[in-house]
Design a protein around this motif. Structure first.
Motif, short mmCIF file in Angstrom:
data_model
loop_
_atom_site.label_atom_id
_atom_site.label_comp_id
_atom_site.label_asym_id
_atom_site.label_seq_id
_atom_site.Cartn_x
_atom_site.Cartn_y
_atom_site.Cartn_z
N GLN A 1 -121.40 25.58 24.69
CA GLN A 1 -121.46 25.11 23.30
C GLN A 1 -122.50 25.90 22.49
OE1 GLN A 1 -122.23 20.91 23.47
NE2 GLN A 1 -120.14 20.41 24.14
N HIS A 2 -123.49 26.43 23.14
CA HIS A 2 -124.54 27.19 22.46
C HIS A 2 -124.23 28.68 22.38
CE1 HIS A 2 -127.36 23.89 22.05
NE2 HIS A 2 -127.19 23.58 23.33
N SER A 3 -123.09 29.12 22.86
CA SER A 3 -122.80 30.56 22.92
C SER A 3 -122.73 31.20 21.53
CB SER A 3 -121.52 30.83 23.70
OG SER A 3 -120.42 30.27 23.06
N ASP A 4 -122.22 30.49 20.52
CA ASP A 4 -122.15 31.07 19.17
C ASP A 4 -123.54 31.32 18.59
OD1 ASP A 4 -119.39 31.18 19.12
OD2 ASP A 4 -119.17 29.19 18.21
N SER A 5 -124.42 30.36 18.75
CA SER A 5 -125.79 30.56 18.23
C SER A 5 -126.50 31.65 19.05
CB SER A 5 -126.59 29.26 18.24
OG SER A 5 -126.75 28.78 19.55
N LEU A 6 -126.16 31.77 20.34
CA LEU A 6 -126.75 32.84 21.15
C LEU A 6 -126.29 34.21 20.67
CD1 LEU A 6 -126.48 31.34 24.76
CD2 LEU A 6 -128.57 31.75 23.47
N LYS A 7 -125.03 34.31 20.23
CA LYS A 7 -124.51 35.61 19.76
C LYS A 7 -125.26 36.07 18.52
CE LYS A 7 -119.85 35.39 21.58
NZ LYS A 7 -118.43 35.25 21.31
N SER A 8 -125.49 35.16 17.57
CA SER A 8 -126.22 35.57 16.36
C SER A 8 -127.67 35.92 16.70
CB SER A 8 -126.14 34.48 15.29
OG SER A 8 -126.76 33.30 15.74
N TYR A 9 -128.26 35.21 17.64
CA TYR A 9 -129.63 35.50 18.07
C TYR A 9 -129.68 36.87 18.78
CZ TYR A 9 -134.29 34.52 20.03
OH TYR A 9 -135.61 34.55 20.36
N ALA A 10 -128.66 37.16 19.55
CA ALA A 10 -128.60 38.42 20.28
C ALA A 10 -128.47 39.61 19.33
CB ALA A 10 -127.45 38.40 21.27
N ARG A 11 -127.78 39.43 18.21
CA ARG A 11 -127.62 40.53 17.24
C ARG A 11 -128.96 40.90 16.61
NH1 ARG A 11 -121.69 39.28 14.76
NH2 ARG A 11 -120.74 39.35 16.79
N ASN A 12 -129.88 39.93 16.53
CA ASN A 12 -131.22 40.26 16.03
C ASN A 12 -131.92 41.25 16.95
OD1 ASN A 12 -131.01 38.52 13.83
ND2 ASN A 12 -131.80 36.79 14.99
N GLY B 1 -122.75 44.81 18.01
CA GLY B 1 -121.92 43.69 18.44
C GLY B 1 -121.62 43.69 19.93
N ASP B 2 -121.26 44.85 20.48
CA ASP B 2 -120.93 44.93 21.90
C ASP B 2 -122.16 44.67 22.78
OD1 ASP B 2 -118.27 45.49 21.39
OD2 ASP B 2 -118.60 47.67 21.38
N ASP B 3 -123.29 45.24 22.38
CA ASP B 3 -124.51 45.00 23.14
C ASP B 3 -124.93 43.53 23.05
OD1 ASP B 3 -124.65 47.63 23.93
OD2 ASP B 3 -126.06 48.22 22.34
N ALA B 4 -124.70 42.92 21.88
CA ALA B 4 -125.03 41.50 21.72
C ALA B 4 -124.15 40.65 22.64
CB ALA B 4 -124.84 41.09 20.27
N ASN B 5 -122.88 40.98 22.72
CA ASN B 5 -121.98 40.24 23.62
C ASN B 5 -122.41 40.40 25.08
OD1 ASN B 5 -120.38 39.23 21.56
ND2 ASN B 5 -118.96 40.96 21.63
N ASP B 6 -122.82 41.61 25.46
CA ASP B 6 -123.31 41.83 26.83
C ASP B 6 -124.56 41.00 27.11
OD1 ASP B 6 -121.26 43.60 27.30
OD2 ASP B 6 -122.49 45.40 26.97
N LEU B 7 -125.45 40.94 26.13
CA LEU B 7 -126.68 40.17 26.29
C LEU B 7 -126.38 38.68 26.42
CD1 LEU B 7 -129.75 40.18 26.42
CD2 LEU B 7 -129.80 40.15 23.92
N VAL B 8 -125.44 38.19 25.61
CA VAL B 8 -125.04 36.77 25.70
C VAL B 8 -124.44 36.50 27.07
CG1 VAL B 8 -123.43 35.04 24.81
CG2 VAL B 8 -124.74 36.44 23.22
N GLN B 9 -123.60 37.40 27.53
CA GLN B 9 -122.97 37.21 28.84
C GLN B 9 -124.02 37.18 29.95
OE1 GLN B 9 -120.11 40.24 29.76
NE2 GLN B 9 -119.25 39.10 31.48
#
Length: 167
Positions: free
Chosen positions: A12-23, A28-36
Motif C-alpha cells: 500500500q505504501h509503494s506509490d509514496s515510496l516511488k515519489s520518495y525514490a525519485r527525489n 524513473g527506472d532507477d527509482a523503480n529499482d530502488l523501490v523494488q
C-alpha cells in the motif's frame, strides 16, 4: 500481525515510496529499482519491524540506507576502475609489456658489435663486464694495469659507436 497482513501494508505504501525514490535518483527506472530493493528488504526483514511503530517511516529509512549503500558501492567501484579515456600515454608506457623480439634484436646488435672488436680489446672488456677488477685482468693477461684501462676504454668507445642507434 502475520506476514500476509504485513506484505499488504507494505504494498500500500509503494506509490509514496516511488515519489520518495525519485527525489534520490532523478530517474524513473532507477527509482523503480530502488523501490523494488526497498520492498524486498522490508519483506525479507519483516520480523525486525515492531508492530505499532510507523511502517512508512521504517520503509523510508530502508530506502534511504539502500540508496546510500548503493551510491557508496558505485563510487568505490568507479574509483578503482580507470576508464579508457582517462589512461594517459605515460600510463600506457608503464603498463605495456615489452616485446621480447626487441630484446633479441638488441642482443644480436650487441653481440655483433662485440664480434667486431679485436681480441686485444675483446678479452679485457668482456672480463671487466663479467665483474673482474682491473688488477685481476692485468694479472690474468700479464699486461700493465694502465694498458687494461686503456683497452677497456677503447672497447667502450668502439661499442658506443657501433650501438649509436640505441643512444
Amino acid at each position: 500481525m502475520n506476514k500476509l497482513e504485513f506484505n499488504t501494508l507494505v504494498i500500500q505504501h509503494s506509490d509514496s515510496l516511488k515519489s520518495y525514490a525519485r527525489n534520490f535518483t532523478k530517474d524513473g527506472d532507477d527509482a523503480n529499482d530502488l523501490v523494488q530493493d526497498t520492498l524486498l528488504k522490508a519483506v525479507t526483514y519483516f520480523k525486525n519491524f515492531r508492530e505499532g511503530t510507523n511502517l512508512k517511516g521504517w520503509l523510508y529509512t530502508i530506502m534511504k540506507n539502500t540508496f546510500i549503500n548503493n551510491y557508496r558501492r558505485v563510487v568505490k567501484t568507479n574509483s578503482f576502475i580507470t576508464k579508457e579515456e582517462e589512461i594517459s600515454n605515460a600510463n600506457l608506457v608503464v603498463s605495456a609489456t615489452h616485446n621480447k623480439g626487441e630484446n633479441k634484436f638488441m642482443m644480436e646488435d650487441i653481440n655483433s658489435a662485440l664480434g667486431k672488436l679485436s681480441e686485444e680489446y675483446y678479452v679485457p672488456f668482456t672480463m671487466y663486464y663479467e665483474g673482474y677488477k682491473y688488477h685481476e685482468i692485468a694479472v690474468h693477461l700479464a699486461i700493465p694495469i694502465g694498458t687494461v684501462k686503456t683497452r677497456i676504454h677503447v672497447a667502450r668507445k668502439t661499442m658506443k659507436k657501433s650501438l649509436n642507434a640505441y643512444s
